[in-house]
Design an enzyme around this catalytic site. Structure first.
Site, short mmCIF file in Angstrom:
data_model
loop_
_atom_site.label_atom_id
_atom_site.label_comp_id
_atom_site.label_asym_id
_atom_site.label_seq_id
_atom_site.Cartn_x
_atom_site.Cartn_y
_atom_site.Cartn_z
N SER A 1 0.85 -1.19 0.00
CA SER A 1 0.00 0.00 0.00
C SER A 1 0.88 1.23 0.00
O SER A 1 2.04 1.19 0.46
CB SER A 1 -0.89 0.01 1.25
N TYR A 44 -1.92 -0.31 10.77
CA TYR A 44 -2.01 -0.75 9.37
C TYR A 44 -0.78 -0.33 8.60
O TYR A 44 -0.21 -1.13 7.84
CB TYR A 44 -3.26 -0.18 8.72
#
Length: 266
Positions: A132, A145
């Site tokens: 990501s 995250y």
């Protein structure tokens, strides 16, 4: 069997994984679609659809055995399974965070340990880790995250060093935000923490909710098309950014103080 490319993809029930199955199947690949609930895959045009929990080694080994029995090889592994939860580090639930790391980080390691021996036998393979853009810089209340996606960067770099003698390539894809169920799942996973009106971080939570509602999100089909083109390249670069805004591409290269100033203002 003809010399088709065999691609094993994790996390195919929704989002990028699902779109990749469609596109790679159209391109003539032998796609092995997997998800914890195999029923979610029933309308996918995959060559093989199997249940798979990347946190359970027994589940992984059953899947690998089925794939090798049918196709005798795995050319490409796409580690796509993953999810997010939000919350300030002071308040975030540790067990929930561990569960996320089990999927986002240790799930990748589990798949690597199961698939690499099969690739080594053929002296060929590609490992595609879906990371990501959050693995490149952090955001408030998204630290856990981001940490998991920072780890994916490290795993991918390590693989290139360890496996180059066996002609096994590795890369990490760094997507930006997309129109998938990702954010709906995030809200479900984080509602207890972020919905607390008495939290001293409530201003962060409200700001984040407002920002996500107006945030531009890319079309997952277009992103998956770009990723499929990358996957089928003869030689892979270390990393690729997909569906990332121009602003975020620039932020990555800001010095620390400027990047933190920007993120605070955001």
């Amino acid at each position: 069997m003809k010399n088709e490319i065999v691609v094993l993809i994790t996390g195919c029930s929704t989002g990028i994984g699902r779109e990749l199955c469609n596109i790679l199947s159209q391109k003539g690949c032998m796609v092995v679609a997997t998800a914890r609930n195999v029923e979610t895959l029933k309308d996918l045009p995959a060559s093989l659809k199997l249940p798979l929990d990347v946190t359970q080694k027994e589940s992984i080994q059953k899947t690998i055995n089925r794939v090798i029995s049918k196709f005798h090889k795995i050319d490409i592994l796409v580690n796509n399974a993953g999810y997010s939860l939000r919350g300030a580090l002071e308040e975030i639930d540790i067990n929930s965070s561990k569960n996320m790391f089990d999927v986002n980080v240790f799930g990748i390691i589990n798949m690597i340990q199961a698939v690499v021996p099969e690739m080594r036998k053929k002296q060929y393979g590609k490992i595609i880790n879906i990371g990501s853009i959050s693995g490149k810089f952090v955001q408030s209340i998204n630290g856990a995250y981001c940490a998991s996606k920072f780890a994916v960067e490290a795993l991918s770099d390590t693989l290139r060093l360890e496996l180059h003698n066996y002609n096994i390539q590795s890369t990490v894809i760094e997507p930006g935000p997309m129109k998938t169920n990702f954010f709906n799942t995030l809200v479900d996973n984080s509602s207890d923490v972020m919905g607390n009106p008495n939290s001293c971080y409530s201003h962060f939570y409200k700001s984040d909710d407002k920002y996500r509602k107006k945030q531009k999100q890319a079309d997952p089909k277009l992103a998956a098309q770009a990723i499929s083109d990358i996957i089928l390249k003869k030689r892979l670069n270390a990393r690729y950014k997909v569906a990332v805004s121009f602003l975020y591409k620039i932020v990555i290269y800001f010095p620390d103080f400027l990047r933190e100033y920007f993120m605070k203002k955001r």
